[in-house]
Design a protein around this motif. Structure first.
Motif, PDB file in Angstrom:
ATOM      1  N   GLN A  54       0.811  -1.212   0.000  1.00  0.00           N
ATOM      2  CA  GLN A  54       0.000   0.000   0.000  1.00  0.00           C
ATOM      3  C   GLN A  54       0.844   1.262   0.000  1.00  0.00           C
ATOM      4  N   ALA A  55       2.067   1.167   0.508  1.00  0.00           N
ATOM      5  CA  ALA A  55       2.928   2.342   0.608  1.00  0.00           C
ATOM      6  C   ALA A  55       3.757   2.583  -0.653  1.00  0.00           C
ATOM      7  N   LEU A  56       3.711   1.664  -1.620  1.00  0.00           N
ATOM      8  CA  LEU A  56       4.542   1.778  -2.815  1.00  0.00           C
ATOM      9  C   LEU A  56       3.939   2.747  -3.826  1.00  0.00           C
ATOM     10  N   PRO A  57       4.788   3.438  -4.608  1.00  0.00           N
ATOM     11  CA  PRO A  57       4.274   4.232  -5.738  1.00  0.00           C
ATOM     12  C   PRO A  57       3.727   3.295  -6.810  1.00  0.00           C
ATOM     13  N   GLN A  58       2.920   3.820  -7.729  1.00  0.00           N
ATOM     14  CA  GLN A  58       2.178   2.997  -8.671  1.00  0.00           C
ATOM     15  C   GLN A  58       3.043   2.025  -9.491  1.00  0.00           C
ATOM     16  N   PRO A  59       4.131   2.461 -10.137  1.00  0.00           N
ATOM     17  CA  PRO A  59       4.917   1.502 -10.937  1.00  0.00           C
ATOM     18  C   PRO A  59       5.484   0.370 -10.089  1.00  0.00           C
ATOM     19  N   ALA A  60       6.011   0.714  -8.910  1.00  0.00           N
ATOM     20  CA  ALA A  60       6.560  -0.315  -8.027  1.00  0.00           C
ATOM     21  C   ALA A  60       5.466  -1.230  -7.508  1.00  0.00           C
ATOM     22  N   LEU A  61       4.282  -0.681  -7.277  1.00  0.00           N
ATOM     23  CA  LEU A  61       3.146  -1.478  -6.809  1.00  0.00           C
ATOM     24  C   LEU A  61       2.770  -2.534  -7.839  1.00  0.00           C
ATOM     25  N   VAL A  62       2.718  -2.139  -9.113  1.00  0.00           N
ATOM     26  CA  VAL A  62       2.379  -3.086 -10.174  1.00  0.00           C
ATOM     27  C   VAL A  62       3.437  -4.186 -10.272  1.00  0.00           C
ATOM     28  N   GLY A  63       4.721  -3.793 -10.220  1.00  0.00           N
ATOM     29  CA  GLY A  63       5.794  -4.774 -10.295  1.00  0.00           C
ATOM     30  C   GLY A  63       5.787  -5.738  -9.127  1.00  0.00           C
TER      31      GLY A  63
ATOM     32  N   PRO B 129      -5.684   3.215 -18.388  1.00  0.00           N
ATOM     33  CA  PRO B 129      -4.305   2.738 -18.551  1.00  0.00           C
ATOM     34  C   PRO B 129      -3.819   1.928 -17.347  1.00  0.00           C
ATOM     35  N   ARG B 130      -4.096   2.407 -16.134  1.00  0.00           N
ATOM     36  CA  ARG B 130      -3.670   1.668 -14.930  1.00  0.00           C
ATOM     37  C   ARG B 130      -4.331   0.295 -14.878  1.00  0.00           C
ATOM     38  N   PHE B 131      -5.612   0.247 -15.200  1.00  0.00           N
ATOM     39  CA  PHE B 131      -6.352  -1.008 -15.188  1.00  0.00           C
ATOM     40  C   PHE B 131      -5.738  -2.000 -16.178  1.00  0.00           C
ATOM     41  N   LEU B 132      -5.514  -1.549 -17.402  1.00  0.00           N
ATOM     42  CA  LEU B 132      -5.012  -2.444 -18.445  1.00  0.00           C
ATOM     43  C   LEU B 132      -3.590  -2.908 -18.162  1.00  0.00           C
ATOM     44  N   ILE B 133      -2.750  -1.998 -17.652  1.00  0.00           N
ATOM     45  CA  ILE B 133      -1.365  -2.366 -17.353  1.00  0.00           C
ATOM     46  C   ILE B 133      -1.319  -3.401 -16.237  1.00  0.00           C
ATOM     47  N   LEU B 134      -2.072  -3.157 -15.168  1.00  0.00           N
ATOM     48  CA  LEU B 134      -2.084  -4.110 -14.052  1.00  0.00           C
ATOM     49  C   LEU B 134      -2.626  -5.458 -14.508  1.00  0.00           C
ATOM     50  N   TRP B 135      -3.686  -5.441 -15.283  1.00  0.00           N
ATOM     51  CA  TRP B 135      -4.267  -6.688 -15.796  1.00  0.00           C
ATOM     52  C   TRP B 135      -3.256  -7.462 -16.628  1.00  0.00           C
ATOM     53  N   ALA B 136      -2.564  -6.766 -17.540  1.00  0.00           N
ATOM     54  CA  ALA B 136      -1.596  -7.430 -18.411  1.00  0.00           C
ATOM     55  C   ALA B 136      -0.432  -8.007 -17.612  1.00  0.00           C
ATOM     56  N   VAL B 137       0.111  -7.220 -16.680  1.00  0.00           N
ATOM     57  CA  VAL B 137       1.263  -7.669 -15.881  1.00  0.00           C
ATOM     58  C   VAL B 137       0.894  -8.891 -15.048  1.00  0.00           C
ATOM     59  N   VAL B 138      -0.252  -8.836 -14.405  1.00  0.00           N
ATOM     60  CA  VAL B 138      -0.667  -9.944 -13.546  1.00  0.00           C
ATOM     61  C   VAL B 138      -0.951 -11.196 -14.365  1.00  0.00           C
ATOM     62  N   ALA B 139      -1.616 -11.039 -15.504  1.00  0.00           N
ATOM     63  CA  ALA B 139      -1.921 -12.199 -16.344  1.00  0.00           C
ATOM     64  C   ALA B 139      -0.635 -12.868 -16.837  1.00  0.00           C
ATOM     65  N   VAL B 140       0.341 -12.072 -17.261  1.00  0.00           N
ATOM     66  CA  VAL B 140       1.610 -12.629 -17.737  1.00  0.00           C
ATOM     67  C   VAL B 140       2.357 -13.315 -16.599  1.00  0.00           C
ATOM     68  N   CYS B 141       2.418 -12.662 -15.436  1.00  0.00           N
ATOM     69  CA  CYS B 141       3.146 -13.232 -14.293  1.00  0.00           C
ATOM     70  C   CYS B 141       2.488 -14.522 -13.811  1.00  0.00           C
ATOM     71  N   ALA B 142       1.153 -14.553 -13.811  1.00  0.00           N
ATOM     72  CA  ALA B 142       0.459 -15.772 -13.407  1.00  0.00           C
ATOM     73  C   ALA B 142       0.741 -16.918 -14.382  1.00  0.00           C
ATOM     74  N   THR B 143       0.751 -16.609 -15.659  1.00  0.00           N
ATOM     75  CA  THR B 143       1.028 -17.640 -16.670  1.00  0.00           C
ATOM     76  C   THR B 143       2.464 -18.151 -16.550  1.00  0.00           C
ATOM     77  N   LEU B 144       3.404 -17.230 -16.332  1.00  0.00           N
ATOM     78  CA  LEU B 144       4.805 -17.635 -16.164  1.00  0.00           C
ATOM     79  C   LEU B 144       4.990 -18.468 -14.897  1.00  0.00           C
ATOM     80  N   GLY B 145       4.308 -18.065 -13.817  1.00  0.00           N
ATOM     81  CA  GLY B 145       4.394 -18.828 -12.576  1.00  0.00           C
ATOM     82  C   GLY B 145       3.838 -20.234 -12.737  1.00  0.00           C
ATOM     83  N   ASP B 146       2.709 -20.340 -13.430  1.00  0.00           N
ATOM     84  CA  ASP B 146       2.143 -21.660 -13.699  1.00  0.00           C
ATOM     85  C   ASP B 146       3.093 -22.505 -14.549  1.00  0.00           C
TER      86      ASP B 146
END
Length: 218
Positions: free
Chosen positions: A12-21, A56-73
Motif C-alpha cells: 500500500q505504501a509503494l508508488p504505482q509503478p513499483a506497486l504493479v511490479g 491505462p492503470r487497469f489495463l497495465i495491471l491486468w496485463a502484468v498480472v496475467a503474464v506473471c500468473a502464466t509464467l508462474g504456472d
C-alpha cells in the motif's frame, strides 16, 4: 499472518509503478509450487487493484498480472515435470497440501486441460495444479493455453473487483466529507424527536394512572 499483513501494508505504501511490479512478483511466486502458502498473491492483487482507477492503470495491471500468473504456472509445470510424483512426498506438501494435491491430480486425470483453467479460481489447489499437471504427464501444448486463459480471466475478475472496491471507498469517503455531517445531523434529530415523543407518552401514562387512583379509592 503477521508476515502477510506486513507485505500488504508494504504494498500500500509503494508508488504505482513499483506497486504493479511487486504485485506481479507476488502473483508469480504464488503460482510456483509451495510459495502459494506464503505469498499473498490474491490479497496483494486486490490491494493493488484499488488504485486501478484509470483505463491505462487497469489495463497495465491486468496485463502484468496475467503474464506473471502464466509464467508462474509454467514454472510450476516445469518443476512437476522434472521431479514427478516425488513432489507429493516433500515436507511442504505433506504439511500443507496433500489433500489438495490429490484432488488436483484426480481432477487432472479426469478433466485434463479444463482442470488447469478452473483450478486458477480455487485457493491452494491453484498453487498445486501446475506442478501436478507436469507430474501427471499433461502435454505442455495443452497446459499452456488453459493456464493462460485461466490467468487472463482470473486477473480480470480480481482487478475489476479491486477497482470497484476502490471506487466505492472513494464515494463513501466523499459522502462522509461533504454530506456526511448533514446526514448524521438529520438522523440525530429524528432520533431525538422519537425519544422525546416516547418520554412524553410515558409521562402522560403515569399521569393518567395517578389521576385514576383517587377515583378508585372513592
Amino acid at each position: 499472518m503477521a508476515l502477510v499483513t506486513d507485505i500488504l501494508e508494504w504494498l500500500q505504501a509503494l508508488p504505482q509503478p513499483a506497486l504493479v511490479g511487486a504485485t506481479g512478483a507476488l502473483v508469480f511466486a504464488e503460482c510456483t509450487i509451495g510459495l502459494g502458502f506464503i505469498a499473498p498473491g490474491e490479497s496483494g492483487l486486490l490491494v493493488a487493484a484499488t488504485t486501478a482507477n484509470t483505463a491505462p492503470r487497469f489495463l497495465i495491471l491486468w496485463a502484468v498480472v496475467a503474464v506473471c500468473a502464466t509464467l508462474g504456472d509454467s514454472l510450476g509445470y516445469a518443476i512437476g515435470r522434472k521431479f514427478g510424483p516425488r513432489l507429493r512426498e516433500t515436507k511442504l506438501i505433506q504439511k500443507y497440501g496433500t489433500d489438495a494435491w490429490d484432488k488436483a491430480t484426480d481432477v487432472l486425470h479426469r478433466r485434463g486441460a479444463w482442470a488447469v483453467f478452473f483450478a486458477r479460481f480455487l485457493p491452494v489447489i491453484r498453487t498445486l495444479t501446475p506442478a501436478a499437471a507436469g507430474t501427471s504427464g499433461l502435454e505442455f501444448r495443452k497446459f499452456l493455453p488453459a493456464a493462460a486463459a485461466g490467468a487472463i480471466s482470473w486477473s480480470l475478475l480480481h482487478v475489476s473487483l479491486g477497482a470497484a472496491m476502490g471506487e466505492a471507498a472513494k464515494r463513501i469517503e466523499g459522502v462522509l466529507n461533504t454530506g456526511g455531517l448533514i446526514v448524521v445531523g438529520v438522523l440525530a434529530a429524528v432520533a431525538v424527536f422519537f425519544l422525546l415523543r416516547w418520554k412524553k407518552k410515558k409521562a402522560m401514562g403515569k399521569l393518567d394512572e395517578r389521576t385514576a387512583e383517587p377515583s378508585k379509592a372513592e
